[in-house]
Structures are given as structure tokens and as C-alpha cells.
Design a protein around this motif. Structure first.
Motif, short mmCIF file in Angstrom:
data_model
loop_
_atom_site.label_atom_id
_atom_site.label_comp_id
_atom_site.label_asym_id
_atom_site.label_seq_id
_atom_site.Cartn_x
_atom_site.Cartn_y
_atom_site.Cartn_z
N GLN A 181 20.77 69.86 57.10
CA GLN A 181 20.40 69.22 55.84
C GLN A 181 19.58 67.95 56.14
OE1 GLN A 181 21.09 70.60 52.79
NE2 GLN A 181 19.66 69.04 52.04
N ASP A 182 20.03 67.23 57.18
CA ASP A 182 19.29 66.02 57.53
C ASP A 182 17.87 66.38 57.99
OD1 ASP A 182 21.46 64.40 56.95
OD2 ASP A 182 22.21 64.30 59.03
N VAL A 183 17.80 67.42 58.77
CA VAL A 183 16.47 67.86 59.25
C VAL A 183 15.61 68.30 58.08
CG1 VAL A 183 15.23 69.58 60.65
CG2 VAL A 183 17.27 68.43 61.57
N LEU A 184 16.24 69.04 57.17
CA LEU A 184 15.51 69.53 55.99
C LEU A 184 15.04 68.37 55.12
CD1 LEU A 184 14.56 71.98 54.35
CD2 LEU A 184 16.78 71.99 53.20
N ASN A 185 15.91 67.37 54.97
CA ASN A 185 15.57 66.22 54.16
C ASN A 185 14.40 65.48 54.83
OD1 ASN A 185 17.48 66.72 52.23
ND2 ASN A 185 19.07 65.46 53.22
N GLN A 186 14.36 65.37 56.07
CA GLN A 186 13.29 64.66 56.76
C GLN A 186 11.95 65.45 56.62
OE1 GLN A 186 14.46 64.06 60.84
NE2 GLN A 186 15.97 62.45 60.28
N GLN A 187 12.04 66.70 56.57
CA GLN A 187 10.84 67.51 56.45
C GLN A 187 10.27 67.40 55.03
OE1 GLN A 187 9.07 69.10 58.75
NE2 GLN A 187 10.57 68.39 60.30
N GLN A 188 11.08 67.17 54.09
CA GLN A 188 10.64 67.09 52.69
C GLN A 188 10.00 65.72 52.40
OE1 GLN A 188 14.04 68.05 50.31
NE2 GLN A 188 13.84 70.29 50.69
N LYS A 189 10.24 64.77 53.19
CA LYS A 189 9.65 63.47 52.93
C LYS A 189 8.22 63.58 53.28
CE LYS A 189 13.73 60.71 53.77
NZ LYS A 189 14.36 59.72 54.58
#
Length: 193
Positions: A185-193
Motif C-alpha cells: 500500500q505504501d509503495v502504491l501510494n508513492q506511485q500515485q503521487k
């Protein structure tokens, strides 16, 4: 009896001498007269002695009869006493025999009771042996069941330990999965930024 014959003989001789003397006396004295007088005196003395002896014999005969009667009575009393003794001995023998019979009956009864008691003891011992055998079998079975229970308990303990280990592994795996999800989720959140 012997003395009576002697008296008769002397009396007969005196009568003959007296008769002959009397016949001669009728015709006068003779030379043998003094001798006949002396003979008569001797005959009288002998007669007195025989009378005395006869009286003595009669007395002794009476005494003998009395003693014989007393002896007969004594023998009768003795026979009576002997019969009494024999009767008493017979009674004693019979009583002893009866007592011995009763005693033997009591002994037989006691021996019978002892035999019955021994049989009862043997029967009870047999029953006790049977119960003891059943108890031993039950104890053996209980021991086997206890061993099985111990084995099952051990298996249960092993299973619990294994379950505990598996639960820990599951908890660790879940935690890893959660950590992985969080990381994702953290990785996904960073990719969405």
C-alpha cells in the motif's frame, strides 16, 4: 453210729452173762460171780462214757449242723454279693459302652463339622481366588488403559505443541502478510503521487 453198735454189742454180752449168771444164781453162787460183778461195773462205766460221748457227739453234730447252716448262709450271701458285683460290673460295662458310643458320636459329629468347615473354607478360597484373578485382570486392564491414556495424553500434548508452533507460524505469516500488504500500500501510494 459206730458207738451205738458198740453199746448194743456190750449190752448183748452183758445180757447173756447176766442170763447165765441168773440161771446159776438160782442154784447158788459160783466162782465167777465176783468177775461178773467187776465186768458189770466196767460195762456201766463204759455205758456212762458212751452216753457222755454220745451226748458230746450229739452236741458236736448240732454244732456241725449249725455251722453247716451258717456256712450255707455265708455261701448264699457270698453268691448274692458275687451276683451283685457281676451285675454292677455288667452295668458299668454297659454304661462305659454307652458312654464310648456317645463320645464316638460326638467325635464323628465334630469331625463332620470340621470337614464341612474345611469344605466351606475351600469353596470361599476358590471364590476368593476367582475374584482375585478378576481383580488382577482388571488391574492389568486398568494399567493398559492408563498406558494408553498416557500415550494419548502425550500425543495430545505433542499435538498442542505442534498446534502452538503452527499458530505461531500462522501468526507470523499473517503478520508478514499484513506487513507485506502495508508495504504494498505504501509503495502504491508513492506511485500515485
Amino acid at each position: 453210729m459206730k458207738y451205738k453198735k458198740t453199746i448194743i454189742t456190750i449190752t448183748a454180752a452183758a445180757a447173756i452173762s447176766f442170763g447165765a449168771g441168773a440161771a446159776l444164781a438160782d442154784s447158788g453162787s459160783w466162782v465167777g460171780t465176783p468177775n461178773l460183778a467187776h465186768t458189770r461195773s466196767i460195762i456201766d462205766q463204759l455205758g456212762d462214757k458212751l452216753t457222755t460221748q454220745s451226748a458230746t457227739i450229739s452236741t458236736l453234730s448240732q454244732q456241725s449242723t449249725t455251722y453247716q447252716s451258717q456256712l450255707t448262709d455265708a455261701k448264699g450271701n457270698l453268691m448274692s454279693l458275687q451276683n451283685q458285683v457281676a451285675n454292677l460290673q455288667s452295668q458299668l460295662t454297659n454304661e462305659n459302652a454307652a458312654f464310648q458310643t456317645q463320645l464316638q458320636q460326638k467325635i464323628d459329629e465334630i469331625n463332620q463339622k470340621i470337614a464341612e468347615g474345611n469344605q466351606k473354607v475351600a469353596d470361599k478360597q476358590k471364590e476368593l481366588d476367582g475374584v482375585q484373578s478378576q481383580l488382577n485382570a482388571a488391574n492389568s486392564k486398568a494399567s493398559d488403559l492408563q498406558q494408553q491414556l498416557n500415550s494419548l495424553q502425550q500425543k495430545s500434548n505433542d499435538s498442542e505443541n505442534k498446534n502452538s508452533d503452527l499458530q505461531k507460524q500462522l501468526d507470523n505469516a499473517l503478520q508478514d502478510a499484513k506487513n507485506t500488504e502495508t508495504h504494498a500500500q505504501d509503495v502504491l501510494n508513492q506511485q500515485q503521487k
